[in-house]
Scaffold this motif. Structure first.
Motif, short mmCIF file in Angstrom:
data_model
loop_
_atom_site.label_atom_id
_atom_site.label_comp_id
_atom_site.label_asym_id
_atom_site.label_seq_id
_atom_site.Cartn_x
_atom_site.Cartn_y
_atom_site.Cartn_z
N LEU A 19 35.17 39.50 30.83
CA LEU A 19 35.60 39.28 32.19
C LEU A 19 34.82 40.18 33.14
O LEU A 19 34.47 41.31 32.77
CB LEU A 19 37.10 39.56 32.32
CG LEU A 19 38.03 38.67 31.47
CD1 LEU A 19 39.48 39.09 31.67
CD2 LEU A 19 37.84 37.21 31.79
N PRO A 20 34.53 39.72 34.36
CA PRO A 20 33.72 40.52 35.28
C PRO A 20 34.39 41.81 35.73
O PRO A 20 33.71 42.71 36.22
CB PRO A 20 33.49 39.56 36.46
CG PRO A 20 34.58 38.56 36.36
CD PRO A 20 34.87 38.40 34.91
N ALA A 52 39.20 31.02 29.04
CA ALA A 52 38.35 31.22 30.21
C ALA A 52 37.35 30.06 30.30
O ALA A 52 37.03 29.44 29.28
CB ALA A 52 37.61 32.55 30.12
N PRO A 53 36.86 29.74 31.50
CA PRO A 53 35.91 28.62 31.62
C PRO A 53 34.62 28.82 30.85
O PRO A 53 33.96 27.85 30.48
CB PRO A 53 35.64 28.55 33.13
CG PRO A 53 36.78 29.26 33.76
CD PRO A 53 37.20 30.32 32.80
N GLY A 103 37.54 34.25 39.36
CA GLY A 103 37.86 33.10 38.53
C GLY A 103 39.27 33.23 37.97
O GLY A 103 40.05 34.09 38.40
N PHE A 104 39.56 32.41 36.97
CA PHE A 104 40.91 32.35 36.43
C PHE A 104 40.89 32.25 34.91
O PHE A 104 39.94 31.72 34.32
CB PHE A 104 41.67 31.14 37.00
CG PHE A 104 41.76 31.15 38.50
CD1 PHE A 104 42.83 31.73 39.14
CD2 PHE A 104 40.73 30.61 39.26
CE1 PHE A 104 42.90 31.76 40.53
CE2 PHE A 104 40.79 30.62 40.65
CZ PHE A 104 41.87 31.20 41.27
N VAL A 105 41.95 32.76 34.30
CA VAL A 105 42.15 32.60 32.87
C VAL A 105 43.57 32.09 32.65
O VAL A 105 44.46 32.28 33.49
CB VAL A 105 41.92 33.91 32.09
CG1 VAL A 105 40.48 34.38 32.22
CG2 VAL A 105 42.89 35.00 32.54
N TRP A 106 43.76 31.44 31.50
CA TRP A 106 45.08 30.96 31.12
C TRP A 106 45.53 31.72 29.88
O TRP A 106 44.81 31.77 28.88
CB TRP A 106 45.05 29.47 30.83
CG TRP A 106 46.36 28.90 30.36
CD1 TRP A 106 47.54 28.93 31.03
CD2 TRP A 106 46.62 28.24 29.12
NE1 TRP A 106 48.53 28.31 30.29
CE2 TRP A 106 48.00 27.88 29.11
CE3 TRP A 106 45.84 27.91 28.01
CZ2 TRP A 106 48.59 27.21 28.03
CZ3 TRP A 106 46.43 27.23 26.95
CH2 TRP A 106 47.79 26.89 26.97
N HIS A 140 37.73 40.47 41.88
CA HIS A 140 36.47 41.22 42.04
C HIS A 140 36.75 42.71 42.27
O HIS A 140 35.81 43.50 42.34
CB HIS A 140 35.67 40.68 43.22
CG HIS A 140 34.85 39.47 42.90
ND1 HIS A 140 33.86 39.46 41.95
CD2 HIS A 140 34.89 38.20 43.41
CE1 HIS A 140 33.31 38.27 41.89
NE2 HIS A 140 33.91 37.48 42.76
N ALA A 141 38.02 43.08 42.42
CA ALA A 141 38.36 44.47 42.71
C ALA A 141 37.87 45.41 41.61
O ALA A 141 37.93 45.08 40.43
CB ALA A 141 39.87 44.62 42.87
N GLN A 142 37.40 46.57 42.01
CA GLN A 142 36.97 47.60 41.06
C GLN A 142 38.01 48.70 40.91
O GLN A 142 37.94 49.51 39.99
CB GLN A 142 35.64 48.20 41.53
CG GLN A 142 34.50 47.20 41.58
CD GLN A 142 34.24 46.55 40.23
OE1 GLN A 142 34.09 47.24 39.21
NE2 GLN A 142 34.17 45.22 40.20
#
Length: 422
Positions: free
Chosen positions: A407-408, A401-402, A383-386, A369-371
């Motif tokens: 990505l946020p 990604a789910p 969240g996570f990505v592979w 969530h870091a900006q």
């Protein structure tokens, strides 16, 4: 054909479903529960490669049926037992519930409970039981998982926390919505214990604020699952977690030495209760290969769902779209390699950008969530990505990604966690 099993009062049916196999469970009549979750009469539950116990306080009849095969082919082990610790666990629940009700009436904080013990003693099972029994009394404790290798709230290599407001699903596990998650990148705190402590402290501070701002949340308390590393540095990290979360009830499962150590440490602390509990005879020691396989399965479930019914999204982006970082500057140089009188320094909380994108192949990476990069240590995980492919020629990365969409945030955290589940 369905196979019936009849359980007497306070008896349980212990089932180990073979990995890759499934069977269905149905409560025909009576009362039964799985880790504190009540089974509904005539409802069919599908069990996939699970180890569980069907317990009945009053007696019941259940039916098992293999999915596309005989029951015997789907089951590794099955037997009935009346030697269970459920009475002890129910007594613990009653103690916690009494404290919750008193806390709510006086607007104090409720019980903060940590379950400790070595690997494979039933810590996670006891946490589930205590959470489900609290839900039955209309309480919603906060579940905290400090075991990096476990992955009950988030994928492995994380610690996580979430309020539990409904029963834990027999098929899908813990209901998790908007969890608070911190990613270490390793399935053990040993490579960077400073980072583990930092995450524990950060999480505890945020949960303290939440408890102080809501009387019901504070009174409901916490149920904390600890890691199974209980010697040396592992023991020191458990002590750190106990003190950081201000735990007041420690439940020690089947460990005389650990019980004695903790009783001695907290002997002068009047608010602390250290309680020794019996290890269930149904708990089995799992080989390292099984734990590794379970971690990979947990990662797969994150992307594809427990029932394999989700559709993750694959995206390919230029290297420049992603900013991937690692925490820790590595090991300090040995003293023998330094000039006379020199000292070696390392910064275990240093955030460093990864420049070699090839190292990311098959890695599980956390989306922060870091900006800004300087926020990576304090921000929790979205969240996570592979990373499924790295193309050095085209200078692109392909990730799973789910869900679809951008990505946020562009900042990602990497560690050492890799998987080849696809």
């Amino acid at each position: 054909m369905p196979k019936p099993y009849v359980l007497q009062k306070e008896q349980e049916l212990r089932i180990e479903v073979r990995e890759g196999h499934s069977l269905t469970l149905k409560l025909v009549k009576g009362q039964a529960e799985v880790f504190g979750t009540d089974l509904l009469e005539q409802q069919i539950y599908t069990l996939r490669g699970q180890k569980l116990a069907v317990f009945s306080w009053e007696g019941c009849e259940v039916q098992l049926q293999g999915v596309g095969e005989p029951v015997e082919d789907a089951i590794e082990v099955i037997y009935e037992s009346d030697d269970t610790p459920m009475r002890e666990y129910a007594n613990v629940h009653n103690l916690l519930q009494t404290r919750r009700e008193a806390a709510l009436a006086s607007k104090f904080e409720g019980p903060r409970t940590m379950v400790v013990g070595q690997v494979d003693v039933g810590k996670s099972t006891l946490c589930k039981i205590l959470l489900n029994y609290a839900i039955r009394r209309d309480c919603a404790p906060t579940m905290i998982d400090l075991d990096l290798g476990q992955g009950s709230i988030a994928p492995p290599a994380c610690i996580g926390a979430t309020p539990v407001e409904g029963p834990i699903d027999v098929e899908e596990g813990l209901p998790v919505e908007m969890p608070l998650v911190y990613f270490s990148g390793n399935v053990s705190p040993e490579p960077n214990p400073h980072l583990y402590r930092h995450h524990v402290e950060r999480m505890a501070a945020l949960l303290d604020k939440r408890a102080q701002s809501n009387a019901e949340v504070g009174a409901a308390g916490m149920v904390i699952n600890s890691m199974g590393w209980i010697d040396g540095l592992g023991y020191e990290l458990i002590l750190h977690s106990l003190k950081t979360f201000r735990v007041d009830i420690i439940l020690v499962i089947g460990q005389d030495k650990l019980y004695s150590q903790l009783s001695s440490v907290f002997r002068s602390d009047r608010r602390m209760n250290v309680i020794k509990l019996t290890r269930s005879g149904g708990v089995v020691m799992r080989p390292r290969e099984y734990r590794k396989s379970s971690r990979e399965q947990r990662i797969r479930e994150y992307f594809y769902g427990p029932r394999n019914d989700l559709q993750p999204s694959s995206s390919t982006v230029p290297f420049t779209n992603l900013k991937v970082y690692r925490v820790g500057s590595g090991f300090a140089a040995p003293q023998s390699a330094l000039p006379i009188g020199g000292q070696s320094y390392s910064n275990p909380l240093k955030v460093t950008q990864m420049l070699n994108m090839n190292d990311l192949l098959h890695m599980i990476v956390a989306v922060s969530h870091a900006q800004q990069p300087e926020e990576l240590l304090s921000a929790n995980v979205a969240g996570f990505v592979w990373i499924s492919n790295v193309d050095p020629v085209q200078q692109t990365v392909t990730y799973l990604a789910p869900c679809a969409g951008e990505l946020p945030a562009p900042f990602l955290l990497a560690g050492t966690l890799k998987t080849y589940f696809r």
